[in-house]
Write a protein that holds these residues in place. Structure first.
Motif, mmCIF file in Angstrom:
data_model
loop_
_atom_site.group_PDB
_atom_site.id
_atom_site.type_symbol
_atom_site.label_atom_id
_atom_site.label_comp_id
_atom_site.label_asym_id
_atom_site.label_seq_id
_atom_site.Cartn_x
_atom_site.Cartn_y
_atom_site.Cartn_z
ATOM 1 N N TYR A 57 0.825 -1.208 0.000
ATOM 2 C CA TYR A 57 0.000 0.000 0.000
ATOM 3 C C TYR A 57 0.864 1.265 0.000
ATOM 4 O O TYR A 57 0.631 2.185 -0.785
ATOM 5 N N LEU A 58 1.854 1.318 0.873
ATOM 6 C CA LEU A 58 2.695 2.512 0.974
ATOM 7 C C LEU A 58 3.463 2.787 -0.317
ATOM 8 O O LEU A 58 3.606 3.943 -0.729
ATOM 9 N N ASN A 59 3.956 1.743 -0.944
ATOM 10 C CA ASN A 59 4.726 1.910 -2.175
ATOM 11 C C ASN A 59 3.851 1.998 -3.424
ATOM 12 O O ASN A 59 4.358 2.270 -4.510
ATOM 13 N N GLY A 60 2.569 1.788 -3.292
ATOM 14 C CA GLY A 60 1.655 1.833 -4.425
ATOM 15 C C GLY A 60 0.660 2.963 -4.301
ATOM 16 O O GLY A 60 0.962 4.116 -4.624
ATOM 17 N N GLU A 61 -0.524 2.648 -3.818
ATOM 18 C CA GLU A 61 -1.624 3.606 -3.730
ATOM 19 C C GLU A 61 -1.245 4.878 -2.967
ATOM 20 O O GLU A 61 -1.523 5.994 -3.432
ATOM 21 N N PHE A 62 -0.623 4.740 -1.815
ATOM 22 C CA PHE A 62 -0.241 5.915 -1.026
ATOM 23 C C PHE A 62 0.792 6.757 -1.761
ATOM 24 O O PHE A 62 0.653 7.972 -1.891
ATOM 25 N N TYR A 63 1.830 6.134 -2.267
ATOM 26 C CA TYR A 63 2.906 6.834 -2.976
ATOM 27 C C TYR A 63 2.380 7.579 -4.203
ATOM 28 O O TYR A 63 2.825 8.691 -4.500
ATOM 29 N N GLU A 64 1.436 7.003 -4.905
ATOM 30 C CA GLU A 64 0.903 7.603 -6.124
ATOM 31 C C GLU A 64 0.137 8.906 -5.865
ATOM 32 O O GLU A 64 -0.089 9.675 -6.800
ATOM 33 N N LYS A 65 -0.249 9.172 -4.619
ATOM 34 C CA LYS A 65 -0.921 10.431 -4.293
ATOM 35 C C LYS A 65 0.006 11.623 -4.445
ATOM 36 O O LYS A 65 -0.437 12.758 -4.536
ATOM 37 N N PHE A 66 1.293 11.362 -4.465
ATOM 38 C CA PHE A 66 2.298 12.413 -4.570
ATOM 39 C C PHE A 66 2.945 12.322 -5.945
ATOM 40 O O PHE A 66 3.577 11.340 -6.281
ATOM 41 N N ASN A 67 2.780 13.371 -6.723
ATOM 42 C CA ASN A 67 3.377 13.369 -8.050
ATOM 43 C C ASN A 67 4.343 14.532 -8.191
ATOM 44 O O ASN A 67 4.534 15.317 -7.263
ATOM 45 N N ALA A 68 4.926 14.693 -9.338
ATOM 46 C CA ALA A 68 5.956 15.708 -9.564
ATOM 47 C C ALA A 68 5.448 17.131 -9.291
ATOM 48 O O ALA A 68 6.238 17.995 -8.937
ATOM 49 N N THR A 69 4.162 17.380 -9.421
ATOM 50 C CA THR A 69 3.651 18.715 -9.182
ATOM 51 C C THR A 69 3.652 19.083 -7.702
ATOM 52 O O THR A 69 3.505 20.247 -7.350
ATOM 53 N N HIS A 70 3.825 18.088 -6.834
ATOM 54 C CA HIS A 70 3.836 18.332 -5.395
ATOM 55 C C HIS A 70 5.227 18.394 -4.792
ATOM 56 O O HIS A 70 5.383 18.598 -3.606
ATOM 57 N N ILE A 71 6.254 18.183 -5.590
ATOM 58 C CA ILE A 71 7.612 18.166 -5.064
ATOM 59 C C ILE A 71 8.132 19.605 -5.002
ATOM 60 O O ILE A 71 8.061 20.351 -5.971
ATOM 61 N N PHE A 72 8.681 19.966 -3.862
ATOM 62 C CA PHE A 72 9.245 21.304 -3.666
ATOM 63 C C PHE A 72 10.732 21.262 -3.963
ATOM 64 O O PHE A 72 11.433 20.374 -3.500
#
Length: 73
Positions: A57-72
């Motif tokens: 879950y952490l490496n799949g569904e959860f991780y996918e919530k964060f994409n390149a547009t959210h990286i600072f």
């Protein structure tokens, strides 16, 4: 990232985060609220971290919530 300071809050990935530390233009953050409560695995049996449902879950569904547009940067 100049506007992000220790103690400040930010929102991304659908969650609110608190900045705990800043080092080398990288922030250590923690969520303001409990995100989810999940079991280590979906069946009661002997299983390693590499094979458990929580890691999947952490490496799949959860991780996918964060994409390149959210990286600072």
């Amino acid at each position: 990232m100049e506007d992000i300071k220790i103690g400040s809050s930010l929102s991304f990935g659908g969650y609110n985060w608190r900045v705990l530390d800043m080092q080398n233009n990288t922030a250590l953050i923690i969520t303001e609220d409990i995100i989810d409560q999940r079991a280590y695995h979906d069946a009661y049996k002997e299983i390693t971290w590499a094979e458990c449902a929580l890691r999947k879950y952490l490496n799949g569904e959860f991780y996918e919530k964060f994409n390149a547009t959210h990286i600072f940067r």
